[in-house]
Write a protein that holds these residues in place. Structure first.
Motif, short mmCIF file in Angstrom:
data_model
loop_
_atom_site.label_atom_id
_atom_site.label_comp_id
_atom_site.label_asym_id
_atom_site.label_seq_id
_atom_site.Cartn_x
_atom_site.Cartn_y
_atom_site.Cartn_z
N UNK A 106 -23.73 12.39 -78.02
CA UNK A 106 -24.68 11.39 -78.48
C UNK A 106 -25.10 11.69 -79.91
N UNK A 164 -29.51 2.69 -73.85
CA UNK A 164 -30.82 3.32 -73.82
C UNK A 164 -31.89 2.33 -74.22
N UNK A 165 -33.08 2.49 -73.64
CA UNK A 165 -34.24 1.81 -74.17
C UNK A 165 -34.66 2.45 -75.47
N UNK A 166 -35.63 1.84 -76.13
CA UNK A 166 -36.08 2.37 -77.42
C UNK A 166 -36.95 3.61 -77.26
N UNK A 217 -35.21 6.99 -83.37
CA UNK A 217 -34.34 6.13 -82.58
C UNK A 217 -33.93 6.81 -81.28
N UNK A 218 -33.50 5.99 -80.34
CA UNK A 218 -32.93 6.53 -79.11
C UNK A 218 -31.54 7.11 -79.39
N UNK A 219 -31.12 8.04 -78.57
CA UNK A 219 -29.73 8.51 -78.70
C UNK A 219 -28.75 7.36 -78.47
N UNK A 267 -24.65 6.72 -77.39
CA UNK A 267 -23.43 7.32 -76.86
C UNK A 267 -22.29 7.18 -77.86
N UNK A 271 -37.31 7.90 -72.19
CA UNK A 271 -36.28 6.89 -72.34
C UNK A 271 -35.77 6.47 -70.96
N UNK A 318 -24.75 8.28 -70.38
CA UNK A 318 -25.78 7.26 -70.62
C UNK A 318 -25.33 6.34 -71.75
N UNK A 344 -26.02 15.60 -79.73
CA UNK A 344 -26.22 16.29 -78.46
C UNK A 344 -24.97 16.15 -77.59
N UNK A 346 -28.33 10.95 -82.52
CA UNK A 346 -29.72 10.49 -82.58
C UNK A 346 -30.24 10.57 -84.00
#
Lengths: 122, 107
Positions: B36, A112-114, B42-44, B46, A96, A109, B87, B38
């Protein structure tokens, strides 16, 4: 709101170099409001921070990866990149890219990108 | 390197109930801690920063507390969309480190 998008090969051979690029939209990689970073996640496992860079400033590395990692910023393309050399199967992960907000306070962070899966295999 | 330890690894809670997730640091991180969420594939995302400040878009049912070495993420009135992995992340000292995650599952 920033938007980030990773790109790069999904398959890398052992001992070769993993190269990924993150394209940023909605903001500039020269912004003083952000660090730019890479985080990885092996399949089925947790998150591991890899490296951060502050444009015009320092680069911060995960000590466990420092000898193999290079991170750079391309202002002409509004991108930043990651190179990880001498890869092994242990480097197989979703990678990521992310922005790390520091203004008005450090936030972690925030965008985020995918993510992109990179498999190290011959 | 600061070690972040999350507990429990898996938490089973019924919708509508409250979930309490813990994160412990091996040394003080002051309040330089983020949470975070998740979801699979998928991406985490915030949720919280500064240990207790909700990020943009984080619902008010999420709250964070703690400072130093002990932190808590509380989710009130669990909704179906809250079941995910959470997380914690310390950014007080380089290198940044993450906890191993807590999976919040439907009971």
């Amino acid at each position: 709101q920033l938007k980030l998008q990773e790109s790069g090969p999904g398959l890398v051979k052992p001992s070769e170099t993993l190269s990924l690029t993150c394209s940023v939209s909605g903001g500039s990689v020269t912004s003083g409001n952000y660090f730019w970073g890479w985080i990885r996640q092996p399949p089925g496992k947790g998150l591991e921070w890899v490296v951060n860079i502050f444009y015009g400033g320092n680069t911060y590395y995960n000590p466990s990866l420092k000898s193999r990692v290079t991170m750079s910023v391309d202002t002409s393309k509004n991108q930043f990149s990651l190179k990880l050399n001498s890869v092994t199967a242990a480097d197989t992960a979703v990678y990521y890219c992310a922005s790390y907000a520091v203004v008005p306070v450090a936030m972690g962070f925030d965008s985020w990108g995918q993510g992109t899966l990179v498999i190290v295999s011959s | 390197e600061i070690v972040m330890t999350q507990s429990p690894a898996i938490l089973s809670v019924s919708p509508g109930e409250r979930a309490t997730l813990s994160c412990r640091a091996s040394q003080s991180v002051e309040n330089n801690l983020a949470w975070y969420q998740q979801k699979p594939g998928q991406a985490p995302r915030l949720l919280m920063y500064g240990a207790s400040t909700r990020a943009t878009g984080t619902p008010a049912r999420f709250s964070g507390s703690g400072s130093g070495t002990e932190f808590t993420l509380t989710i009130n009135s669990l909704q179906s969309e809250d079941f995910a992995v959470y997380y914690c992340h310390q950014f007080n000292n380089w290198p940044d480190t993450f906890g191993q995650g807590t999976k919040l599952e439907i009971k």
